[in-house]
Design a protein around this motif. Sequence first.
Motif, mmCIF file in Angstrom:
data_model
loop_
_atom_site.group_PDB
_atom_site.id
_atom_site.type_symbol
_atom_site.label_atom_id
_atom_site.label_comp_id
_atom_site.label_asym_id
_atom_site.label_seq_id
_atom_site.Cartn_x
_atom_site.Cartn_y
_atom_site.Cartn_z
ATOM 1 N N PHE A 76 0.840 -1.035 0.086
ATOM 2 C CA PHE A 76 -0.041 -0.076 0.041
ATOM 3 C C PHE A 76 0.722 1.192 -0.023
ATOM 4 O O PHE A 76 1.809 1.237 0.770
ATOM 5 N N ASP A 77 0.718 2.124 -1.042
ATOM 6 C CA ASP A 77 1.396 3.283 -1.020
ATOM 7 C C ASP A 77 0.936 4.302 -0.099
ATOM 8 O O ASP A 77 -0.438 4.691 -0.128
ATOM 9 N N ASP A 78 1.612 4.705 1.138
ATOM 10 C CA ASP A 78 1.112 5.269 2.058
ATOM 11 C C ASP A 78 1.706 7.053 1.953
ATOM 12 O O ASP A 78 1.993 7.562 2.814
ATOM 13 N N CYS A 79 2.176 7.301 0.811
ATOM 14 C CA CYS A 79 2.555 8.722 0.682
ATOM 15 C C CYS A 79 1.367 9.676 0.161
ATOM 16 O O CYS A 79 0.793 9.180 -0.624
ATOM 17 N N GLN A 80 1.429 10.917 0.711
ATOM 18 C CA GLN A 80 0.477 11.801 0.273
ATOM 19 C C GLN A 80 -0.919 11.329 0.167
ATOM 20 O O GLN A 80 -1.538 11.272 -1.165
ATOM 21 N N MET A 81 -1.611 10.688 1.138
ATOM 22 C CA MET A 81 -2.791 10.304 1.290
ATOM 23 C C MET A 81 -3.873 11.132 1.378
ATOM 24 O O MET A 81 -3.667 12.207 2.075
ATOM 25 N N ASN A 82 -5.026 10.717 0.400
ATOM 26 C CA ASN A 82 -6.153 11.522 1.187
ATOM 27 C C ASN A 82 -6.905 10.809 2.196
ATOM 28 O O ASN A 82 -6.660 9.683 2.775
ATOM 29 N N GLN A 85 -7.706 7.223 1.187
ATOM 30 C CA GLN A 85 -6.564 6.433 1.568
ATOM 31 C C GLN A 85 -6.154 6.262 3.062
ATOM 32 O O GLN A 85 -5.591 5.174 3.437
ATOM 33 N N GLU A 86 -6.275 7.017 3.832
ATOM 34 C CA GLU A 86 -5.960 7.028 5.007
ATOM 35 C C GLU A 86 -6.910 6.084 5.935
ATOM 36 O O GLU A 86 -6.398 5.237 6.787
ATOM 37 N N GLN A 88 -8.272 3.628 4.244
ATOM 38 C CA GLN A 88 -7.821 2.321 3.753
ATOM 39 C C GLN A 88 -6.559 1.616 4.481
ATOM 40 O O GLN A 88 -6.590 0.291 4.828
ATOM 41 N N LEU A 89 -5.753 2.753 4.778
ATOM 42 C CA LEU A 89 -4.405 2.498 5.715
ATOM 43 C C LEU A 89 -4.863 1.741 7.126
ATOM 44 O O LEU A 89 -4.285 0.688 7.462
#
Length: 175
Positions: A76-82, A85-86, A88-89
């Motif tokens: 999971f790409d956790d850079c610059q999340m909206n 996405q947060e 989902q993380l």
Amino acid sequence: MTQADRVHSTPPTNTSAKQSRRSILGAIATGTVAAMASTPATAAAAPVPDPIYAAIERHRVCAAKHEAAWDVRGRFDDCQMNDEQERQLKALEDATDLAWEPCEAAGIDLFNTAPTTSAGIIAAIRYIQIQQRVDGEHMPRGEMEAADGTDCGDWLECFLGTLIESVDALGKAVA
């Protein structure tokens, strides 16, 4: 040269199901099992499986599930999340935590399970080696308490203490 006039491995085609080789062998096996169950000496002589194998397998399955959860989280790409996405993380991290709980419990069960055979002790040592190669990442962390209530520094110390007791018990059984 003599020529075979019968084939003994093929039953005649007119044999009924009740007289087939399979049903006869089944009846013999059933009778043997029934006779063994009714004989106390035979039942007592049946070997009891070493519990360490089940403990190792439980831990192996739980560790694989924990590893799989981490693999999904790691992709999971956790850079610059909206915001989505947060969320989902957070769900991925919760899934990883949920996978850790049974893995930790299986690890505690593992280091408190005393092998009852020489082969079980060897299997346990080999499994320890595997866990050490991955820095014990699927084993419980922190200070531990052995099944007998004694404190041990970590999972490895507890596991080795259990193995020492197993070797001692086997030695006394032989003596």
